[in-house]
Design an enzyme around this catalytic site. Sequence first.
Site, PDB file in Angstrom:
ATOM      1  N   LYS A  84       0.821  -1.218   0.000  1.00 53.15           N
ATOM      2  CA  LYS A  84       0.000   0.000   0.000  1.00 53.15           C
ATOM      3  C   LYS A  84       0.846   1.255   0.000  1.00 53.15           C
ATOM      4  CE  LYS A  84      -4.465  -1.460   1.795  1.00 53.15           C
ATOM      5  NZ  LYS A  84      -5.514  -1.239   2.811  1.00 53.15           N
ATOM      6  N   LYS A 121      -5.308 -10.141  -7.029  1.00 51.77           N
ATOM      7  CA  LYS A 121      -6.526 -10.463  -6.285  1.00 51.77           C
ATOM      8  C   LYS A 121      -7.637  -9.478  -6.608  1.00 51.77           C
ATOM      9  CE  LYS A 121      -5.795  -8.008  -2.002  1.00 51.77           C
ATOM     10  NZ  LYS A 121      -5.443  -7.914  -0.624  1.00 51.77           N
ATOM     11  N   LYS A 131     -11.130  -3.836  -4.024  1.00 51.04           N
ATOM     12  CA  LYS A 131     -12.018  -2.678  -4.053  1.00 51.04           C
ATOM     13  C   LYS A 131     -11.425  -1.539  -4.854  1.00 51.04           C
ATOM     14  CE  LYS A 131     -13.651  -3.535   0.702  1.00 51.04           C
ATOM     15  NZ  LYS A 131     -13.242  -3.308   2.099  1.00 51.04           N
TER      16      LYS A 131
HETATM   17  P1  TYM Z   1     -11.013  -5.659   3.923  1.00 53.85           P
HETATM   18  O1  TYM Z   1     -12.039  -4.635   4.219  1.00 53.85           O
HETATM   19  O2  TYM Z   1      -9.959  -5.358   2.928  1.00 53.85           O
HETATM   20  O3  TYM Z   1     -11.710  -6.996   3.437  1.00 53.85           O
HETATM   21  C1  TYM Z   1     -12.744  -7.593   4.182  1.00 53.85           C
HETATM   22  C2  TYM Z   1     -12.621  -9.104   4.153  1.00 53.85           C
HETATM   23  O4  TYM Z   1     -12.658  -9.573   2.809  1.00 53.85           O
HETATM   24  C3  TYM Z   1     -11.545 -10.414   2.564  1.00 53.85           C
HETATM   25  N1  TYM Z   1     -11.132 -10.263   1.168  1.00 53.85           N
HETATM   26  C4  TYM Z   1     -11.015 -11.277   0.298  1.00 53.85           C
HETATM   27  N2  TYM Z   1     -11.224 -12.610   0.432  1.00 53.85           N
HETATM   28  C5  TYM Z   1     -11.031 -13.375  -0.660  1.00 53.85           C
HETATM   29  N3  TYM Z   1     -10.646 -12.887  -1.867  1.00 53.85           N
HETATM   30  C6  TYM Z   1     -10.425 -11.560  -2.047  1.00 53.85           C
HETATM   31  N4  TYM Z   1     -10.049 -11.085  -3.225  1.00 53.85           N
HETATM   32  C7  TYM Z   1     -10.606 -10.689  -0.928  1.00 53.85           C
HETATM   33  N5  TYM Z   1     -10.482  -9.356  -0.744  1.00 53.85           N
HETATM   34  C8  TYM Z   1     -10.804  -9.117   0.531  1.00 53.85           C
HETATM   35  C9  TYM Z   1     -10.466  -9.936   3.514  1.00 53.85           C
HETATM   36  O5  TYM Z   1      -9.496 -10.926   3.745  1.00 53.85           O
HETATM   37  C10 TYM Z   1     -11.281  -9.606   4.739  1.00 53.85           C
HETATM   38  O6  TYM Z   1     -11.522 -10.767   5.508  1.00 53.85           O
HETATM   39  N6  TYM Z   1      -7.742  -5.574   7.713  1.00 53.85           N
HETATM   40  C11 TYM Z   1      -9.075  -6.019   7.316  1.00 53.85           C
HETATM   41  C12 TYM Z   1     -10.179  -5.451   8.170  1.00 53.85           C
HETATM   42  C13 TYM Z   1     -10.028  -5.671   9.644  1.00 53.85           C
HETATM   43  C14 TYM Z   1     -10.162  -6.902  10.335  1.00 53.85           C
HETATM   44  C15 TYM Z   1      -9.985  -6.595  11.712  1.00 53.85           C
HETATM   45  C16 TYM Z   1     -10.394  -8.217   9.941  1.00 53.85           C
HETATM   46  C17 TYM Z   1      -9.772  -4.707  10.569  1.00 53.85           C
HETATM   47  N7  TYM Z   1      -9.764  -5.271  11.828  1.00 53.85           N
HETATM   48  C18 TYM Z   1     -10.046  -7.581  12.680  1.00 53.85           C
HETATM   49  C19 TYM Z   1     -10.467  -9.193  10.914  1.00 53.85           C
HETATM   50  C20 TYM Z   1     -10.284  -8.898  12.285  1.00 53.85           C
HETATM   51  C21 TYM Z   1      -9.306  -5.584   5.888  1.00 53.85           C
HETATM   52  O7  TYM Z   1      -8.651  -4.706   5.371  1.00 53.85           O
HETATM   53  O8  TYM Z   1     -10.349  -6.175   5.293  1.00 53.85           O
END
Ligand code: TYM
Length: 341
Positions: free
Chosen positions: A111, A203, A206
């Site tokens: 990032k 991957k 968003k």
């Molecule tokens: P975020 O908002 O980027 O994504 C949310 C969830 O979606 C999953 N994900 C995917 N899974 C499969 N294939 C993909 N292409 C894909 N893109 C996204 C992510 O793995 C995630 O589970 N850091 C986290 C948010 C967070 C969090 C936490 C998660 C903050 N605190 C505590 C768990 C526990 C994030 O950026 O997710």
Amino acid sequence: AERVFSGVQPTGNLHLGNYLGAIKRFVELQNSHECIYCVVDLHAITVWQDPEELKRHTREVTAAFIACGIDPKAHIVFNQSQVSGHAELAWIFNCVARMGWLNRMTQFKEKAGKDRENVSVGLFAYPTLMAADILLYRATHVPVGEDQKQHLELTRDIAQKFNTDFAPSIAAYGHGEGYFPLTEPLIAGPATRVMSLRDGAKKMSKSDASDFSRINLTDDADAIAGKVRKAKTDPEPLPSEEEGLKGRPEAENLVGIYAALSDSSKAQVLKDFGGGQFSAFKAALVDLAVAKLGPIGADMQRLMNDVSAIDAILADGAARARALADQTIRDVKDIVGMVRA
Ligand code: TYM
């Protein structure tokens, strides 16, 4: 006791990867666990967010949770900034985690890119806030996609170091061996890493500039059909066994998506479609995706028409989360040695 926690950032464009890798699993875990699902707005602002858009996206993720089948009465759904314990515990973890640990985080490196001098301090500290999210509720299990694995390993390292550094104090306050659990990631199934529909090496994300790279949860049937039909593939027919998917990332991705959407496995999908042409498989995938995602998108839109109802759900969830969080913050203050009333 087992407790599930997970979070999703309100940064717009919720997509099929978020659904299959995370939200669909959140729904399934409700039957067996006490679950806490958080819209992580404090994480979102580690990169610039327009204030009005941030509010809209926070409500949109909440609507998605509910449209996908999360029950905000039986479990807890809230936005992170309404519970101050997340920021408080994150500060303490900033003093537990080591610079070297955070320097190794691949997501930060990706990032931040080349312009390290110009990203926010928050982006660097992102993983300590994530550890705080989880450990504030002393959660034992965290369902996430593959991309979050390293952050969950760091969460365990932080819990372990806290437990060791403060071992005498933890024992003195009657918490026994360790105060924080070593949380288990739940990363399983055929779609833990959904790839871009345009490039099997990237991957689904968003922030991809091309909307054709992803299926959004708000896409209508025409959009879904168009994106699946245009999805990149290779000229070979589908193999009959998983072995045959090796070196064919685009084919493997679509088979994984089909398997996850149909609660099946890649092996089963290949039994059904192996040997046939891609066009026939894609047509079946369109039907399946429209059947599964259509109702979710429609429900999200319906829910988004009543903003005050969504805000009431978040406020109620935050109140219940706060009750749990406050206890942890009191314990942690005692353990660390902070005078309190
Ligand atoms: P975020 O908002 O980027 O994504 C949310 C969830 O979606 C999953 N994900 C995917 N899974 C499969 N294939 C993909 N292409 C894909 N893109 C996204 C992510 O793995 C995630 O589970 N850091 C986290 C948010 C967070 C969090 C936490 C998660 C903050 N605190 C505590 C768990 C526990 C994030 O950026 O997710």
